[in-house]
Design an enzyme around this catalytic site. Structure first.
Site, PDB file in Angstrom:
ATOM      1  N   LYS A  53      50.003  51.274 -50.006  1.00 57.36           N
ATOM      2  CA  LYS A  53      49.981  50.551 -51.289  1.00 57.36           C
ATOM      3  C   LYS A  53      50.414  51.465 -52.444  1.00 57.36           C
ATOM      4  O   LYS A  53      51.214  51.087 -53.267  1.00 57.36           O
ATOM      5  CB  LYS A  53      48.563  50.050 -51.628  1.00 57.36           C
ATOM      6  CG  LYS A  53      48.013  49.002 -50.708  1.00 57.36           C
ATOM      7  CD  LYS A  53      46.715  48.449 -51.255  1.00 57.36           C
ATOM      8  CE  LYS A  53      45.597  49.465 -51.382  1.00 57.36           C
ATOM      9  NZ  LYS A  53      45.094  49.998 -50.119  1.00 57.36           N
ATOM     10  N   ARG A  55      38.812  44.606 -55.129  1.00 64.79           N
ATOM     11  CA  ARG A  55      38.405  45.078 -53.793  1.00 64.79           C
ATOM     12  C   ARG A  55      37.419  44.119 -53.138  1.00 64.79           C
ATOM     13  O   ARG A  55      37.012  44.340 -52.009  1.00 64.79           O
ATOM     14  CB  ARG A  55      37.681  46.407 -53.914  1.00 64.79           C
ATOM     15  CG  ARG A  55      38.431  47.722 -53.872  1.00 64.79           C
ATOM     16  CD  ARG A  55      39.279  47.967 -52.677  1.00 64.79           C
ATOM     17  NE  ARG A  55      39.179  49.307 -52.147  1.00 64.79           N
ATOM     18  CZ  ARG A  55      39.862  50.358 -52.591  1.00 64.79           C
ATOM     19  NH1 ARG A  55      40.695  50.246 -53.582  1.00 64.79           N
ATOM     20  NH2 ARG A  55      39.724  51.518 -52.001  1.00 64.79           N
ATOM     21  N   ARG A  82      47.973  61.968 -44.009  1.00 63.70           N
ATOM     22  CA  ARG A  82      47.811  62.157 -45.455  1.00 63.70           C
ATOM     23  C   ARG A  82      46.736  63.202 -45.732  1.00 63.70           C
ATOM     24  O   ARG A  82      46.864  64.003 -46.655  1.00 63.70           O
ATOM     25  CB  ARG A  82      47.409  60.813 -46.078  1.00 63.70           C
ATOM     26  CG  ARG A  82      47.270  60.852 -47.576  1.00 63.70           C
ATOM     27  CD  ARG A  82      47.102  59.469 -48.145  1.00 63.70           C
ATOM     28  NE  ARG A  82      45.771  58.942 -47.927  1.00 63.70           N
ATOM     29  CZ  ARG A  82      45.391  57.722 -48.265  1.00 63.70           C
ATOM     30  NH1 ARG A  82      46.246  56.885 -48.810  1.00 63.70           N
ATOM     31  NH2 ARG A  82      44.153  57.307 -48.068  1.00 63.70           N
ATOM     32  N   ARG A 140      42.248  64.741 -49.526  1.00 65.43           N
ATOM     33  CA  ARG A 140      41.280  63.871 -50.186  1.00 65.43           C
ATOM     34  C   ARG A 140      39.937  63.939 -49.487  1.00 65.43           C
ATOM     35  O   ARG A 140      39.880  63.946 -48.256  1.00 65.43           O
ATOM     36  CB  ARG A 140      41.794  62.426 -50.152  1.00 65.43           C
ATOM     37  CG  ARG A 140      42.488  62.017 -51.413  1.00 65.43           C
ATOM     38  CD  ARG A 140      43.106  60.661 -51.268  1.00 65.43           C
ATOM     39  NE  ARG A 140      42.135  59.602 -51.019  1.00 65.43           N
ATOM     40  CZ  ARG A 140      42.418  58.308 -51.174  1.00 65.43           C
ATOM     41  NH1 ARG A 140      43.589  57.931 -51.582  1.00 65.43           N
ATOM     42  NH2 ARG A 140      41.491  57.391 -50.901  1.00 65.43           N
ATOM     43  N   ARG A 168      35.678  53.212 -44.736  1.00 64.25           N
ATOM     44  CA  ARG A 168      36.627  52.519 -45.620  1.00 64.25           C
ATOM     45  C   ARG A 168      37.273  51.335 -44.905  1.00 64.25           C
ATOM     46  O   ARG A 168      37.493  50.287 -45.503  1.00 64.25           O
ATOM     47  CB  ARG A 168      37.693  53.501 -46.123  1.00 64.25           C
ATOM     48  CG  ARG A 168      37.144  54.374 -47.246  1.00 64.25           C
ATOM     49  CD  ARG A 168      37.922  55.639 -47.413  1.00 64.25           C
ATOM     50  NE  ARG A 168      39.293  55.419 -47.826  1.00 64.25           N
ATOM     51  CZ  ARG A 168      40.273  56.284 -47.588  1.00 64.25           C
ATOM     52  NH1 ARG A 168      40.042  57.405 -46.938  1.00 64.25           N
ATOM     53  NH2 ARG A 168      41.475  56.031 -48.007  1.00 64.25           N
TER      54      ARG A 168
HETATM   55  P1  AMP Z   1      41.663  54.263 -53.076  1.00 59.80           P
HETATM   56  O1  AMP Z   1      42.366  55.446 -53.652  1.00 59.80           O
HETATM   57  O2  AMP Z   1      42.160  52.954 -53.661  1.00 59.80           O
HETATM   58  O3  AMP Z   1      41.629  54.253 -51.588  1.00 59.80           O
HETATM   59  O4  AMP Z   1      40.140  54.371 -53.560  1.00 59.80           O
HETATM   60  C1  AMP Z   1      39.333  55.453 -53.204  1.00 59.80           C
HETATM   61  C2  AMP Z   1      37.871  55.086 -53.381  1.00 59.80           C
HETATM   62  O5  AMP Z   1      37.629  54.766 -54.760  1.00 59.80           O
HETATM   63  C3  AMP Z   1      37.415  53.853 -52.624  1.00 59.80           C
HETATM   64  O6  AMP Z   1      37.069  54.133 -51.286  1.00 59.80           O
HETATM   65  C4  AMP Z   1      36.208  53.434 -53.449  1.00 59.80           C
HETATM   66  O7  AMP Z   1      35.094  54.281 -53.221  1.00 59.80           O
HETATM   67  C5  AMP Z   1      36.686  53.705 -54.863  1.00 59.80           C
HETATM   68  N1  AMP Z   1      37.372  52.534 -55.435  1.00 59.80           N
HETATM   69  C6  AMP Z   1      38.682  52.438 -55.809  1.00 59.80           C
HETATM   70  N2  AMP Z   1      38.945  51.230 -56.309  1.00 59.80           N
HETATM   71  C7  AMP Z   1      37.793  50.529 -56.251  1.00 59.80           C
HETATM   72  C8  AMP Z   1      37.412  49.204 -56.612  1.00 59.80           C
HETATM   73  N3  AMP Z   1      38.284  48.352 -57.110  1.00 59.80           N
HETATM   74  N4  AMP Z   1      36.122  48.847 -56.398  1.00 59.80           N
HETATM   75  C9  AMP Z   1      35.220  49.693 -55.896  1.00 59.80           C
HETATM   76  N5  AMP Z   1      35.502  50.948 -55.506  1.00 59.80           N
HETATM   77  C10 AMP Z   1      36.783  51.371 -55.692  1.00 59.80           C
END
Ligand code: AMP
Length: 202
Positions: free
Chosen positions: A13, A90, A129, A135, A146
């Site tokens: 994404k 989410r 990654r 990360r 996740r």
């Molecule tokens: P991502 O980089 O989008 O994979 O997000 C990394 C982490 O940030 C996720 O596993 C959540 O812990 C948190 N996170 C990101 N976006 C959201 C969201 N919209 N709602 C809740 N947690 C989020």
């Protein structure tokens, strides 16, 4: 255009949203990046710091915090001509909150683009990654969590948008450039539909 990118962790994404945002010259808003890069000196940054543990475990952070973050961000002048949301909404609660924000601004979402990838490939991609980006939530335990969170909380938003008629799905298992081309096809199709709507109402 106002676009949401949806799909499981590791679907690409972020990569695809960034390429499209550069092409359309609109901001790419990644909620994960916003959380990771938040300034701990600000009030919001302090709240984000308190939820970092949830992120590292691969769990979602509270909806009210996310809705505030996104609502504030998309009110900035650079989002007037549109934006791409990546990582938000989410869950159904966040999708409904986003609808309310967009309704209030009389600016509905144009399209939700879901990138579809099998779980097996996702795990491989995230492992790749992890080696590059380091990360904290790319460790095997957090990745498992996740993916679990994606299936239980996030996947239902696809049906939510399908019912609204805004969902478009793109296969995410090819090359980056091929997937980007498929996404741009979707965007031009949706864009010309929008123009037709405008023509009909004028
Ligand atoms: P991502 O980089 O989008 O994979 O997000 C990394 C982490 O940030 C996720 O596993 C959540 O812990 C948190 N996170 C990101 N976006 C959201 C969201 N919209 N709602 C809740 N947690 C989020």
């Amino acid at each position: 255009m106002r676009i949401v990118f949806a799909g499981p962790p590791g679907a690409g994404k972020g990569t695809q949203a960034k390429l499209l945002a550069d092409n359309l010259r609109i901001p790419h808003i990644s909620t994960g990046d916003m959380l990771r890069n938040s300034d701990e000196k600000t009030e919001l940054g302090k709240q984000v710091k308190m939820v970092k543990e949830l992120m590292h475990r691969g769990e979602l952070v509270p909806d009210d915090l996310m809705v505030r973050l996104v609502s504030e961000r998309i009110s900035h002048a650079d989002c007037k001509g549109g934006f791409i949301l990546d990582g938000f909404p989410r869950n159904i609660n966040q999708a409904q909150a986003l609808d309310k924000i967009m309704d209030k601004a009389a600016k509905p979402l144009d399209v939700v683009i879901a990138i579809a990838v099998d779980d097996e490939l996702l795990v491989q991609r995230i492992a790749g990654r992890a080696a590059i980006e380091g990360r904290k939530d790319d460790n095997p335990e957090a990745v498992k969590e996740r993916l679990k969170t994606y299936h239980s909380a996030t996947k239902p938003i696809l049906d939510y948008y399908k019912q609204k008629g805004t969902l478009e799905t793109v296969a995410g298992n090819g090359k980056i450039e091929e997937i980007q081309l498929a996404i741009r096809d979707v965007v031009s199709r949706v864009d010309s539909r929008g123009e037709k709507r405008l023509e009909q109402t004028s």
